[in-house]
Each structure stands twice: as structure tokens, then as C-alpha cells.
Motif scaffolding. Structure first.
Motif, PDB file in Angstrom:
ATOM      1  N   VAL A 136       0.838  -1.200   0.000  1.00  0.00           N
ATOM      2  CA  VAL A 136       0.000   0.000   0.000  1.00  0.00           C
ATOM      3  C   VAL A 136       0.872   1.249   0.000  1.00  0.00           C
ATOM      4  O   VAL A 136       0.619   2.210  -0.732  1.00  0.00           O
ATOM      5  CB  VAL A 136      -0.943   0.006   1.217  1.00  0.00           C
ATOM      6  CG1 VAL A 136      -1.766   1.297   1.246  1.00  0.00           C
ATOM      7  CG2 VAL A 136      -1.865  -1.204   1.176  1.00  0.00           C
ATOM      8  N   ARG A 137       1.925   1.231   0.834  1.00  0.00           N
ATOM      9  CA  ARG A 137       2.852   2.348   0.910  1.00  0.00           C
ATOM     10  C   ARG A 137       4.281   1.822   0.728  1.00  0.00           C
ATOM     11  O   ARG A 137       4.558   0.662   1.042  1.00  0.00           O
ATOM     12  CB  ARG A 137       2.738   3.082   2.251  1.00  0.00           C
ATOM     13  CG  ARG A 137       1.392   3.718   2.505  1.00  0.00           C
ATOM     14  CD  ARG A 137       1.376   4.478   3.820  1.00  0.00           C
ATOM     15  NE  ARG A 137       2.176   5.686   3.753  1.00  0.00           N
ATOM     16  CZ  ARG A 137       1.710   6.846   3.311  1.00  0.00           C
ATOM     17  NH1 ARG A 137       0.469   6.967   2.898  1.00  0.00           N
ATOM     18  NH2 ARG A 137       2.496   7.913   3.289  1.00  0.00           N
ATOM     19  N   THR A 138       5.142   2.693   0.260  1.00  0.00           N
ATOM     20  CA  THR A 138       6.527   2.305   0.018  1.00  0.00           C
ATOM     21  C   THR A 138       7.467   3.347   0.606  1.00  0.00           C
ATOM     22  O   THR A 138       7.259   4.550   0.441  1.00  0.00           O
ATOM     23  CB  THR A 138       6.810   2.179  -1.491  1.00  0.00           C
ATOM     24  OG1 THR A 138       5.955   1.178  -2.043  1.00  0.00           O
ATOM     25  CG2 THR A 138       8.254   1.794  -1.731  1.00  0.00           C
ATOM     26  N   ILE A 139       8.476   2.864   1.319  1.00  0.00           N
ATOM     27  CA  ILE A 139       9.552   3.727   1.801  1.00  0.00           C
ATOM     28  C   ILE A 139      10.800   3.336   1.021  1.00  0.00           C
ATOM     29  O   ILE A 139      11.245   2.185   1.079  1.00  0.00           O
ATOM     30  CB  ILE A 139       9.801   3.534   3.306  1.00  0.00           C
ATOM     31  CG1 ILE A 139       8.533   3.866   4.102  1.00  0.00           C
ATOM     32  CG2 ILE A 139      10.945   4.417   3.784  1.00  0.00           C
ATOM     33  CD1 ILE A 139       8.677   3.608   5.589  1.00  0.00           C
ATOM     34  N   SER A 140      11.339   4.275   0.274  1.00  0.00           N
ATOM     35  CA  SER A 140      12.493   3.926  -0.559  1.00  0.00           C
ATOM     36  C   SER A 140      13.345   5.156  -0.834  1.00  0.00           C
ATOM     37  O   SER A 140      12.912   6.294  -0.668  1.00  0.00           O
ATOM     38  CB  SER A 140      12.033   3.308  -1.878  1.00  0.00           C
ATOM     39  OG  SER A 140      11.308   4.258  -2.635  1.00  0.00           O
ATOM     40  N   ARG A 141      14.558   4.896  -1.278  1.00  0.00           N
ATOM     41  CA  ARG A 141      15.485   5.966  -1.660  1.00  0.00           C
ATOM     42  C   ARG A 141      15.468   6.121  -3.178  1.00  0.00           C
ATOM     43  O   ARG A 141      15.551   5.134  -3.909  1.00  0.00           O
ATOM     44  CB  ARG A 141      16.899   5.630  -1.181  1.00  0.00           C
ATOM     45  CG  ARG A 141      17.921   6.747  -1.453  1.00  0.00           C
ATOM     46  CD  ARG A 141      19.300   6.336  -0.973  1.00  0.00           C
ATOM     47  NE  ARG A 141      19.310   6.074   0.452  1.00  0.00           N
ATOM     48  CZ  ARG A 141      19.452   7.022   1.379  1.00  0.00           C
ATOM     49  NH1 ARG A 141      19.569   8.298   1.017  1.00  0.00           N
ATOM     50  NH2 ARG A 141      19.460   6.694   2.663  1.00  0.00           N
ATOM     51  N   ILE A 142      15.347   7.362  -3.636  1.00  0.00           N
ATOM     52  CA  ILE A 142      15.385   7.642  -5.068  1.00  0.00           C
ATOM     53  C   ILE A 142      16.545   8.606  -5.352  1.00  0.00           C
ATOM     54  O   ILE A 142      17.037   9.271  -4.437  1.00  0.00           O
ATOM     55  CB  ILE A 142      14.065   8.250  -5.572  1.00  0.00           C
ATOM     56  CG1 ILE A 142      13.798   9.607  -4.888  1.00  0.00           C
ATOM     57  CG2 ILE A 142      12.901   7.307  -5.336  1.00  0.00           C
ATOM     58  CD1 ILE A 142      12.586  10.339  -5.451  1.00  0.00           C
ATOM     59  N   THR A 143      16.979   8.644  -6.592  1.00  0.00           N
ATOM     60  CA  THR A 143      18.046   9.561  -6.997  1.00  0.00           C
ATOM     61  C   THR A 143      17.467  10.585  -7.964  1.00  0.00           C
ATOM     62  O   THR A 143      16.798  10.206  -8.943  1.00  0.00           O
ATOM     63  CB  THR A 143      19.194   8.800  -7.679  1.00  0.00           C
ATOM     64  OG1 THR A 143      19.686   7.802  -6.785  1.00  0.00           O
ATOM     65  CG2 THR A 143      20.329   9.746  -8.044  1.00  0.00           C
ATOM     66  N   VAL A 144      17.716  11.849  -7.667  1.00  0.00           N
ATOM     67  CA  VAL A 144      17.160  12.937  -8.481  1.00  0.00           C
ATOM     68  C   VAL A 144      18.304  13.838  -8.939  1.00  0.00           C
ATOM     69  O   VAL A 144      19.141  14.253  -8.128  1.00  0.00           O
ATOM     70  CB  VAL A 144      16.129  13.763  -7.683  1.00  0.00           C
ATOM     71  CG1 VAL A 144      15.553  14.884  -8.549  1.00  0.00           C
ATOM     72  CG2 VAL A 144      15.010  12.863  -7.159  1.00  0.00           C
ATOM     73  N   ARG A 145      18.321  14.142 -10.239  1.00  0.00           N
ATOM     74  CA  ARG A 145      19.336  15.031 -10.797  1.00  0.00           C
ATOM     75  C   ARG A 145      18.692  16.380 -11.110  1.00  0.00           C
ATOM     76  O   ARG A 145      17.594  16.436 -11.668  1.00  0.00           O
ATOM     77  CB  ARG A 145      19.923  14.427 -12.076  1.00  0.00           C
ATOM     78  CG  ARG A 145      21.000  15.302 -12.748  1.00  0.00           C
ATOM     79  CD  ARG A 145      21.514  14.634 -14.006  1.00  0.00           C
ATOM     80  NE  ARG A 145      20.438  14.453 -14.978  1.00  0.00           N
ATOM     81  CZ  ARG A 145      20.362  13.426 -15.825  1.00  0.00           C
ATOM     82  NH1 ARG A 145      21.292  12.497 -15.813  1.00  0.00           N
ATOM     83  NH2 ARG A 145      19.358  13.323 -16.678  1.00  0.00           N
TER      84      ARG A 145
END
Length: 288
Positions: free
Chosen positions: A215-224
Motif C-alpha cells: 500500500v505504501r513504500t519507503i524507498s530511496r530515489i536519486t534525483v538530478r
């Protein structure tokens, strides 16, 4: 066809639900019931401790009957209640704060530890006294023996046990207080950056594939993103979002950063492409 962004509409509805007085009242009631169960658990712990204490301090030919035997039921009732209300409190807190494992005012660990400490403290004055202090009295064969070091520890469990439980409760309350101060300071940083910083578009260059059943996600993303001086930078925030709103590689987001300290990643926040206020950035950033 709707002319309103469904993601923003869901966010606005969630914000309205979080501000509902009924949800706050419900959360308070659930934590109160959790506290009651914690008190029962503390009483059950005292009853179990008394049983072990009396069998250790008295001879097999002496008294092994605990006068707290009638309160053994408080242990399983309190434990089961804590599990059930713990789940309910976690769900209730998420509907108020908008993110998992974040609790308004006080966390469940502090509530539980204080309740257990109170329940234990209330019952320890009623612990079953030994047949004779300092001696494991044998009135049948006359083979009495003096207590050892471990027996004296059992005897003073009313003191060190109470001190230990209250120390854990105080430590939990202090840790929670410090964590809330840090979170509040982090929220202030978000407000400062949005008020005086810069906002630029950022592209997601790496993002995990979410579990479709979550239902929910905790994650690390990379943004440029590129700051106003033309420097390309990257930031890797930990986001906590409904799984359907988790960004994918190539998505364009909004990056807010401190123009006076563009290299300070602690003053960089990401939000949805149409982010407008601090609530949008806080909703996306686990640390905000």
C-alpha cells in the motif's frame, strides 16, 4: 474526464482527514486503552516475578504459594491487548501524520513502558515475603542454608526491578522528546528553504521497482537537477508515499534547495512536479 489532478486530490483529502478532530479523539482513546493493557502487563510481570522469587528464596519444604497467583491472568490479557491496540495505534497515527512510524505527541513505546512500570510498581509492595530473610529455611529436616548472591538479587527485585523499568520509561520519553525537537527543527528548515530558497525541476534517474501488493513504500530515489549557477547536482532522498504515487525513472519532480548553500544536501527537498507548499515536500521526505 476530470480536470483535477487525482494525485493532488487524494493528497488534499488525506490532509483533510488528518485534521479531523474525530481522528485525534480516536487516537487518544486507543492510546489510553494501550496504556491500560501496559499496566496489566506490568502487573502480570510482577506476579510472574513473585512466583519465581518465592520458589527461589524458600526451601522446597517451605512456602511456594505466591499471594499474587490470582493475578497471573493480567500477563496474557495485557500482552494480547498490547498487540491488538499496538496495531490500531500505528494505523491511527498514520492517518493523522500521513506517514508510517510517526506518532503525534508521544510514541507507543513510551506509553507502554510507563504503563508497565506503573503496573509493576503498584504490585511489588505485595510480593510474597520469604519464610526467613537470608536463609532458605528447612523446617522438615533442619538442613537450612544461607542465601547466595543470586538469592539476594531475587529478594531485592522490588527495588532494582522498579528502578530498571522506570529508567527505561524515562529514557524512552527523553528519546522521543529529542526526536520530536529534531523533527520540528527539520520542518523549520523546510519552511526556510521554501521561503527564501530556489525551486528547480529535477529528473528521477534511479528509483526502485515497488511491490505492487504494498500500500505504501519507503524507498530511496536519486534525483538530478541543475542549480541556478548551472551546476548539475544529485540528491538521494528517502521518500514515503502510497505505492501508486512512487516516482519512476524519467519523472520530473520539484527540487527546493538553499541558494546560499547549494551543496548542503540537508537543505535540499524534493516534491511532486506541482508542489506548492511545505506540506507537499514534507509528505515526500521521510526526514522532514
Amino acid at each position: 474526464m476530470s480536470t483535477v489532478d487525482p494525485v493532488r486530490r487524494r493528497a488534499e483529502r488525506a490532509a483533510a482527514r488528518r485534521n479531523s478532530p474525530w481522528r485525534i479523539v480516536r487516537h487518544v482513546v486507543l492510546q489510553a486503552l494501550q496504556f491500560v493493557c501496559a499496566v496489566l502487563l506490568g502487573m502480570g510481570v510482577a506476579a510472574i516475578v513473585d512466583m519465581g522469587r518465592v520458589t527461589s528464596l524458600n526451601s522446597v519444604f517451605g512456602t511456594w504459594d505466591s499471594r499474587l497467583e490470582g493475578l497471573f491472568w493480567t500477563l496474557p490479557v495485557g500482552l494480547v491487548g498490547l498487540i491488538l491496540f499496538g496495531i490500531a495505534v500505528g494505523v491511527s497515527a498514520r492517518t493523522i501524520t500521513g506517514r508510517p512510524l510517526t506518532f503525534p505527541v508521544v510514541g507507543p513505546a513510551t506509553v507502554v513502558l510507563i504503563g508497565v512500570a506503573i503496573g509493576f510498581t503498584v504490585l511489588v509492595p505485595q510480593l510474597t515475603p520469604p519464610d526467613q530473610v537470608g536463609v532458605r529455611l528447612d523446617t522438615t529436616f533442619g538442613e537450612s542454608e544461607a542465601w547466595g548472591f543470586g538469592d539476594w538479587i531475587w529478594y531485592r527485585v522490588d527495588v532494582w526491578g522498579t528502578v530498571l523499568l522506570w529508567a527505561l520509561a524515562v529514557a524512552s520519553a527523553a528519546t522521543g522528546f529529542v526526536a520530536r525537537l529534531r523533527r520540528r527543527a527539520r520542518r523549520d528548515v523546510v519552511d526556510q528553504v521554501l521561503a527564501a530558497g530556489d525551486r528547480v525541476p529535477g529528473e528521477v534517474t534511479e528509483a526502485p521497482t515497488p511491490d505492487p501488493h504494498a500500500v505504501r513504500t519507503i524507498s530511496r530515489i536519486t534525483v538530478r537537477y541543475t542549480d541556478r549557477l548551472g551546476t548539475t547536482r544529485w540528491v538521494e532522498p528517502v521518500v514515503v508515499l502510497p505505492t501508486r504515487e512512487l516516482p519512476r525513472v524519467g519523472d520530473i519532480l520539484t527540487v527546493a534547495y538553499d541558494g546560499n548553500a547549494p551543496g548542503n544536501t540537508k537543505r535540499v527537498f524534493v516534491g511532486p512536479a506541482d508542489a506548492q507548499d511545505a506540506a507537499d515536500f514534507r509528505r515526500w521526505n521521510m526526514s522532514a
